[in-house]
Motif scaffolding. Structure first.
Motif, PDB file in Angstrom:
ATOM      1  N   PRO A  67     -25.667  28.696  -9.093  1.00  0.00           N
ATOM      2  CA  PRO A  67     -24.145  28.899  -8.732  1.00  0.00           C
ATOM      3  C   PRO A  67     -23.858  30.321  -8.490  1.00  0.00           C
ATOM      4  O   PRO A  67     -24.174  31.355  -8.828  1.00  0.00           O
ATOM      5  CB  PRO A  67     -23.178  28.315  -9.864  1.00  0.00           C
ATOM      6  CG  PRO A  67     -24.337  27.744 -10.770  1.00  0.00           C
ATOM      7  CD  PRO A  67     -25.754  28.442 -10.493  1.00  0.00           C
ATOM      8  N   ARG A 102     -22.471  22.507   4.467  1.00  0.00           N
ATOM      9  CA  ARG A 102     -21.070  22.430   4.110  1.00  0.00           C
ATOM     10  C   ARG A 102     -20.371  21.005   4.201  1.00  0.00           C
ATOM     11  O   ARG A 102     -19.449  20.783   5.150  1.00  0.00           O
ATOM     12  CB  ARG A 102     -20.266  23.350   5.261  1.00  0.00           C
ATOM     13  CG  ARG A 102     -20.685  24.833   5.021  1.00  0.00           C
ATOM     14  CD  ARG A 102     -20.144  25.769   6.351  1.00  0.00           C
ATOM     15  NE  ARG A 102     -20.865  26.961   6.526  1.00  0.00           N
ATOM     16  CZ  ARG A 102     -20.721  28.138   5.583  1.00  0.00           C
ATOM     17  NH1 ARG A 102     -19.915  28.248   4.665  1.00  0.00           N
ATOM     18  NH2 ARG A 102     -21.334  29.155   5.934  1.00  0.00           N
ATOM     19  N   PRO A 107     -20.527  20.308  -2.707  1.00  0.00           N
ATOM     20  CA  PRO A 107     -20.363  21.834  -2.803  1.00  0.00           C
ATOM     21  C   PRO A 107     -21.191  22.465  -1.179  1.00  0.00           C
ATOM     22  O   PRO A 107     -21.939  21.782  -0.734  1.00  0.00           O
ATOM     23  CB  PRO A 107     -21.229  22.305  -3.928  1.00  0.00           C
ATOM     24  CG  PRO A 107     -22.298  21.213  -4.035  1.00  0.00           C
ATOM     25  CD  PRO A 107     -21.548  19.817  -3.552  1.00  0.00           C
ATOM     26  N   THR A 108     -20.779  23.689  -1.255  1.00  0.00           N
ATOM     27  CA  THR A 108     -21.522  24.400   0.015  1.00  0.00           C
ATOM     28  C   THR A 108     -22.806  24.675  -0.734  1.00  0.00           C
ATOM     29  O   THR A 108     -22.757  25.421  -1.849  1.00  0.00           O
ATOM     30  CB  THR A 108     -20.732  25.559   0.576  1.00  0.00           C
ATOM     31  OG1 THR A 108     -19.381  25.311   1.046  1.00  0.00           O
ATOM     32  CG2 THR A 108     -21.524  26.381   1.440  1.00  0.00           C
ATOM     33  N   LEU A 123     -25.615  27.392  -4.517  1.00  0.00           N
ATOM     34  CA  LEU A 123     -24.451  26.537  -4.348  1.00  0.00           C
ATOM     35  C   LEU A 123     -23.183  27.313  -4.856  1.00  0.00           C
ATOM     36  O   LEU A 123     -23.224  27.864  -5.614  1.00  0.00           O
ATOM     37  CB  LEU A 123     -24.504  25.235  -5.039  1.00  0.00           C
ATOM     38  CG  LEU A 123     -24.364  24.992  -6.395  1.00  0.00           C
ATOM     39  CD1 LEU A 123     -23.738  23.627  -6.716  1.00  0.00           C
ATOM     40  CD2 LEU A 123     -25.741  25.111  -7.211  1.00  0.00           C
ATOM     41  N   GLU A 124     -22.238  27.113  -3.937  1.00  0.00           N
ATOM     42  CA  GLU A 124     -20.729  27.826  -4.332  1.00  0.00           C
ATOM     43  C   GLU A 124     -20.072  27.148  -5.548  1.00  0.00           C
ATOM     44  O   GLU A 124     -20.048  25.809  -5.735  1.00  0.00           O
ATOM     45  CB  GLU A 124     -20.020  27.399  -2.993  1.00  0.00           C
ATOM     46  CG  GLU A 124     -18.945  28.748  -2.904  1.00  0.00           C
ATOM     47  CD  GLU A 124     -18.435  29.064  -1.454  1.00  0.00           C
ATOM     48  OE1 GLU A 124     -17.667  28.593  -0.967  1.00  0.00           O
ATOM     49  OE2 GLU A 124     -19.640  29.540  -0.710  1.00  0.00           O
ATOM     50  N   ASP A 125     -19.751  28.135  -6.392  1.00  0.00           N
ATOM     51  CA  ASP A 125     -19.241  27.606  -7.476  1.00  0.00           C
ATOM     52  C   ASP A 125     -17.758  27.904  -7.338  1.00  0.00           C
ATOM     53  O   ASP A 125     -17.243  28.994  -7.209  1.00  0.00           O
ATOM     54  CB  ASP A 125     -19.690  28.590  -8.590  1.00  0.00           C
ATOM     55  CG  ASP A 125     -19.132  28.220 -10.090  1.00  0.00           C
ATOM     56  OD1 ASP A 125     -18.347  27.172 -10.067  1.00  0.00           O
ATOM     57  OD2 ASP A 125     -19.432  28.892 -11.050  1.00  0.00           O
ATOM     58  N   THR A 126     -16.966  26.715  -7.327  1.00  0.00           N
ATOM     59  CA  THR A 126     -15.658  26.813  -6.921  1.00  0.00           C
ATOM     60  C   THR A 126     -14.767  27.172  -8.216  1.00  0.00           C
ATOM     61  O   THR A 126     -13.551  26.997  -8.019  1.00  0.00           O
ATOM     62  CB  THR A 126     -15.078  25.595  -6.359  1.00  0.00           C
ATOM     63  OG1 THR A 126     -15.408  24.429  -7.180  1.00  0.00           O
ATOM     64  CG2 THR A 126     -15.874  25.434  -4.824  1.00  0.00           C
TER      65      THR A 126
END
Length: 127
Positions: A67, A102, A107-108, A123-126
């Motif tokens: 992440p 995307r 997730p991105t 992966l993008e941790d939102t």
């Protein structure tokens, strides 16, 4: 039975020195040597055991997800370090020219491989 057991995972590679250079040198993970293999020491997690296997076959699934707050920045930094990102163009999975997917419903994320061909991702941790 295993509720309080400090379980850990592992995966194989075909070249321990190459794996150590990649995981420690390229990715910056603290790596220990243990029982003829490597111990990846990730923040706040049980270690992951990387073991040698002469007849190693790369995993066909993502074995580790990292992440990050900004996938684009992570891709740029890893690309500068010599990491090549996977590119996909199939129904349900498309990446851009940098290897970033995307999907508005997921997730991105961007996938890359270790020297043994195992699949990893950022992966993008939102949260």
């Amino acid at each position: 039975m295993f509720k309080d057991t400090p379980a850990f995972s592992g995966f194989s590679v075909n070249d321990i020195p190459a794996a150590k250079r990649f995981y420690n040198g390229t990715l910056g993970i603290e790596v220990g040597e243990e029982m003829g293999g490597l111990q990846l020491r990730l923040k706040g997690r049980n270690p992951i055991f990387v073991y040698p296997k002469d007849n190693h076959e790369p995993a066909t699934y993502t074995i580790l997800n990292f992440p990050v707050t900004d996938v684009g920045k992570a891709v740029d930094e890893l690309t500068a370090a010599g990491v090549e990102f996977e590119r996909y163009d199939m129904p349900g999975l498309k990446t851009d020219e940098r290897g970033i997917a995307r999907d508005p419903q997921g997730p991105t994320i961007a996938w890359f491989k270790d020297p043994a061909g195992n699949i990893l991702s950022v992966l993008e941790d939102t949260e």
